[in-house]
Design an enzyme around this catalytic site. Sequence first.
Site, short mmCIF file in Angstrom:
data_model
loop_
_atom_site.label_atom_id
_atom_site.label_comp_id
_atom_site.label_asym_id
_atom_site.label_seq_id
_atom_site.Cartn_x
_atom_site.Cartn_y
_atom_site.Cartn_z
N HIS A 157 0.94 -1.23 -0.03
CA HIS A 157 -0.12 -0.08 0.04
C HIS A 157 0.80 1.25 0.03
CE1 HIS A 157 -3.18 -2.58 1.22
NE2 HIS A 157 -2.34 -3.13 2.11
N SER A 278 14.39 22.78 -15.33
CA SER A 278 13.13 23.47 -15.55
C SER A 278 13.63 24.77 -16.41
CB SER A 278 12.34 23.61 -14.14
OG SER A 278 11.65 24.64 -14.40
N LYS A 284 15.51 22.73 -9.90
CA LYS A 284 14.90 21.36 -10.46
C LYS A 284 15.74 20.46 -11.21
CE LYS A 284 10.62 21.23 -10.49
NZ LYS A 284 9.75 20.01 -10.60
N GLU A 291 9.67 9.31 -16.63
CA GLU A 291 8.17 9.60 -16.84
C GLU A 291 7.76 9.25 -18.18
OE1 GLU A 291 7.85 13.57 -15.76
OE2 GLU A 291 8.54 13.36 -13.82
#
Length: 460
Positions: A157, A278, A284, A291
């Site tokens: 979980h 970024s 960043k 992704e």
Amino acid sequence: MKLWGGRFTKETNQLVHNFNESLSFDQKFYRQDIRGSIAHVKMLAKQGILSEQDRDDIIKGLEGILQDLDEGRLTISVDSGYEDIHSFVEGTLTERIGEAGKRLHTGRSRNDQVALDMKLYTRDEIDEIDGLVKELLCELLKVMEENTETFMPGFTHLQKAQPITLAHHVGAYFEMFTRDRLRLRDIRRRMNYCPLGSGALAGTTYPLDRAYTAELLDFDGPTLNSMDSVADRDYLIELLAALSTISMHLSRFCEEIIIWNTNEYRFVELDDSYSTGSSIMPQKKNPDIAELIRGKSGRVYGALVSMLTTMKGLPLAYNKDMQEDKELTFDAIDTVKGCLALFTGMVSSMSFRKDVMEASAKNGFTNATDAADYLVNKGVPFRDAHGIVGQLVLKCIEKGIALDDLPLDEYKEISPVFEEDVYEAISMKTCVEKRMTVGAPGPEAMKRVIEIYKRQLEEE
Ligand code: ARG
């Protein structure tokens, strides 16, 4: 140039041609198309259907076309007016060698030809994908060998559950990708029968030797039903399903890497060369590659569903709908190959923060089950032990400490059964080491499994 102008009195509408053509994408398998044609003419000559002179001229012509295409002297242009790669090759051959070129298509239809080309192409790609998965497995094995004692929390979980090792976690993916390879091989074995010689749908009246062409093209034999041969795209559906599963496995792993790479987890650090920045936020460092790999799984699943849908209502035998198989399959294959290569590179350049992983396992009460087992070993019934450790956990949460850091007198306040040896019993090392059944994270058990994996990879 068309292969079928005879019974027509009008030119094809340009929009119809554009809609119908497949040259823009089936040129991808020109090598396989030529290979198939060479086998076909060898067989025709062996059977006395074609003269040896014609055979030699055709083969020489085809080899010339292949070489010129490979080396860029000949290019395939959609503006050439050819409908597909089969017409392009035959047309170019005839332009180059004359009459003999027109005999190439004897005893053959584009229906069995395209079925063959697609199988040859797919088979080559399966081998390549299998190789890429193997490279990934080798990389994962390296990480496993180096981390049989790198403790980390195992999750259920997405909540910390029990302590494991990094080797054990990565080993789960080793299993998944191993099954992916088995699936690929299984598909290859099942599809490896040659459709050439099935003609349009009903075989031919020429005395073809189908076993011979099958052998020349490294198939296990000829297919046994000419209708099925030209209409079968099951193997593509199976391949797309296997590719979807590979994508799903990659996507799950990427998801974990994305989580592990967050400021909150800090279990791993992606290499700068595999991260992006970024345009506005200078701090960043984003996991774009992970992704993208996660995202591309949608595309591969899409191909599977499209293919199933395209096939579902088709009467036997060939229907033009089946031309749709190509772009879908090509895209899924290229996507998965790209994802595998990038993923392997990302994992091999990524660093693991072993100290953070271990601290996280400690701070998450992953040894609570072991504390309960400690009590059980001292004669406390498990259900009572579960309750006692629950109270201890609550106490530790209030104090903001780990079970390992709670003083003995406070243990004793809740249960007098606890002794000094509890600390040893619930140490991360003990918790993991005691899990030594086959498949468990205990370093000794894990090392034995790693040996099995190693042998599997070496014995191929
Ligand atoms: N481009 C076609 C395909 O991909 C080749 C077969 C054409 N056959 C036909 N009967 N029109 O399926």
